[in-house]
Write a protein that holds these residues in place. Sequence first.
Motif, PDB file in Angstrom:
ATOM      1  N   ARG A 110      61.214   8.544 104.596  1.00  0.00           N
ATOM      2  CA  ARG A 110      60.862   8.613 106.025  1.00  0.00           C
ATOM      3  C   ARG A 110      59.643   9.505 106.167  1.00  0.00           C
ATOM      4  O   ARG A 110      59.615  10.619 105.660  1.00  0.00           O
ATOM      5  N   TYR A 112      56.408  10.398 109.201  1.00  0.00           N
ATOM      6  CA  TYR A 112      55.853  10.198 110.537  1.00  0.00           C
ATOM      7  C   TYR A 112      54.460  10.811 110.599  1.00  0.00           C
ATOM      8  O   TYR A 112      54.215  11.866 110.001  1.00  0.00           O
ATOM      9  N   ARG A 118      56.180   6.126 112.573  1.00  0.00           N
ATOM     10  CA  ARG A 118      56.618   6.049 111.173  1.00  0.00           C
ATOM     11  C   ARG A 118      55.540   5.404 110.315  1.00  0.00           C
ATOM     12  O   ARG A 118      54.970   4.378 110.671  1.00  0.00           O
ATOM     13  N   THR A 119      55.280   6.001 109.149  1.00  0.00           N
ATOM     14  CA  THR A 119      54.267   5.480 108.236  1.00  0.00           C
ATOM     15  C   THR A 119      54.828   5.194 106.844  1.00  0.00           C
ATOM     16  O   THR A 119      54.074   4.814 105.954  1.00  0.00           O
ATOM     17  N   ASP A 120      56.140   5.367 106.654  1.00  0.00           N
ATOM     18  CA  ASP A 120      56.721   5.029 105.349  1.00  0.00           C
ATOM     19  C   ASP A 120      56.814   3.515 105.220  1.00  0.00           C
ATOM     20  O   ASP A 120      56.692   2.786 106.197  1.00  0.00           O
ATOM     21  N   GLY A 122      59.347   1.582 104.474  1.00  0.00           N
ATOM     22  CA  GLY A 122      60.555   0.957 105.008  1.00  0.00           C
ATOM     23  C   GLY A 122      61.527   0.446 103.972  1.00  0.00           C
ATOM     24  O   GLY A 122      62.647   0.071 104.309  1.00  0.00           O
ATOM     25  N   GLN A 154      58.949  -7.392 106.231  1.00  0.00           N
ATOM     26  CA  GLN A 154      60.045  -7.111 107.171  1.00  0.00           C
ATOM     27  C   GLN A 154      61.355  -7.790 106.765  1.00  0.00           C
ATOM     28  O   GLN A 154      62.205  -8.052 107.612  1.00  0.00           O
ATOM     29  N   SER A 157      63.636  -4.306 106.358  1.00  0.00           N
ATOM     30  CA  SER A 157      63.717  -3.488 107.572  1.00  0.00           C
ATOM     31  C   SER A 157      62.559  -3.866 108.488  1.00  0.00           C
ATOM     32  O   SER A 157      61.622  -4.550 108.071  1.00  0.00           O
ATOM     33  N   GLN A 158      62.609  -3.418 109.739  1.00  0.00           N
ATOM     34  CA  GLN A 158      61.508  -3.655 110.668  1.00  0.00           C
ATOM     35  C   GLN A 158      60.306  -2.770 110.332  1.00  0.00           C
ATOM     36  O   GLN A 158      59.186  -3.087 110.705  1.00  0.00           O
ATOM     37  N   GLN A 159      60.555  -1.657 109.650  1.00  0.00           N
ATOM     38  CA  GLN A 159      59.483  -0.736 109.257  1.00  0.00           C
ATOM     39  C   GLN A 159      58.734  -1.336 108.070  1.00  0.00           C
ATOM     40  O   GLN A 159      59.304  -1.529 106.999  1.00  0.00           O
ATOM     41  N   ASN A 160      57.428  -1.658 108.250  1.00  0.00           N
ATOM     42  CA  ASN A 160      56.706  -2.349 107.191  1.00  0.00           C
ATOM     43  C   ASN A 160      55.196  -2.241 107.370  1.00  0.00           C
ATOM     44  O   ASN A 160      54.528  -3.237 107.614  1.00  0.00           O
ATOM     45  N   PRO A 161      54.605  -1.042 107.263  1.00  0.00           N
ATOM     46  CA  PRO A 161      53.157  -0.966 107.435  1.00  0.00           C
ATOM     47  C   PRO A 161      52.374  -1.530 106.248  1.00  0.00           C
ATOM     48  O   PRO A 161      51.270  -2.014 106.412  1.00  0.00           O
TER      49      PRO A 161
END
Length: 174
Positions: A110, A112, A118-120, A122, A154, A157-161
């Motif tokens: 995690r 931020y 959030r920049t991890d 995911g 994705q 997870s929804q987190q996916n930069p």
Amino acid sequence: MNSVWGSAAAAAIMLAVPASANDLFGGVYRHDLLLFTKDIHEGGADFEFGYRWNHLFTTGPIRGLQPYVVGSVNSRGGTDFAAAGLGYKIGHRLYIRPGLGIAIHDGPHRRYDSAGIRTDLGSRVVFEPELALGFRVAPRIGVEASFTHLSHAQIFSQQNPGIDNLGVRVNLKL
């Protein structure tokens, strides 16, 4: 000091691998470009070293598939990764080399930025598509402009930069 260990490891691999059509490759990449990804606030250079085996199949439409492994270390302590995948070389002297692998990375679980975003990545496991444009400069040596992307689309997870890396690598046919 890390470059000394990397050079020693590459030399040891070259001496330990029997002569064949396999490739040893390595290069330097710009880490965390913003081509297809969001800014994860990392930077620096990535040093990549890898090994590509001979073709899996000698006949048929997928005869050119080559398994590979690659490791990447970031110069600023950012996200490092190791990947394994399949590549395909199209052309001979001037060529394109697409590939698709699965990678595991050591980026933060995690993270931020200063705005609370959030920049991890995911997920610890990500896809590693890559594309290279290469030129064979000698019978056993090729130089490639190479693009690598890390992302899980994705799926996990929804987190996916994601992370985009662009660089130059040299291939040595063993």
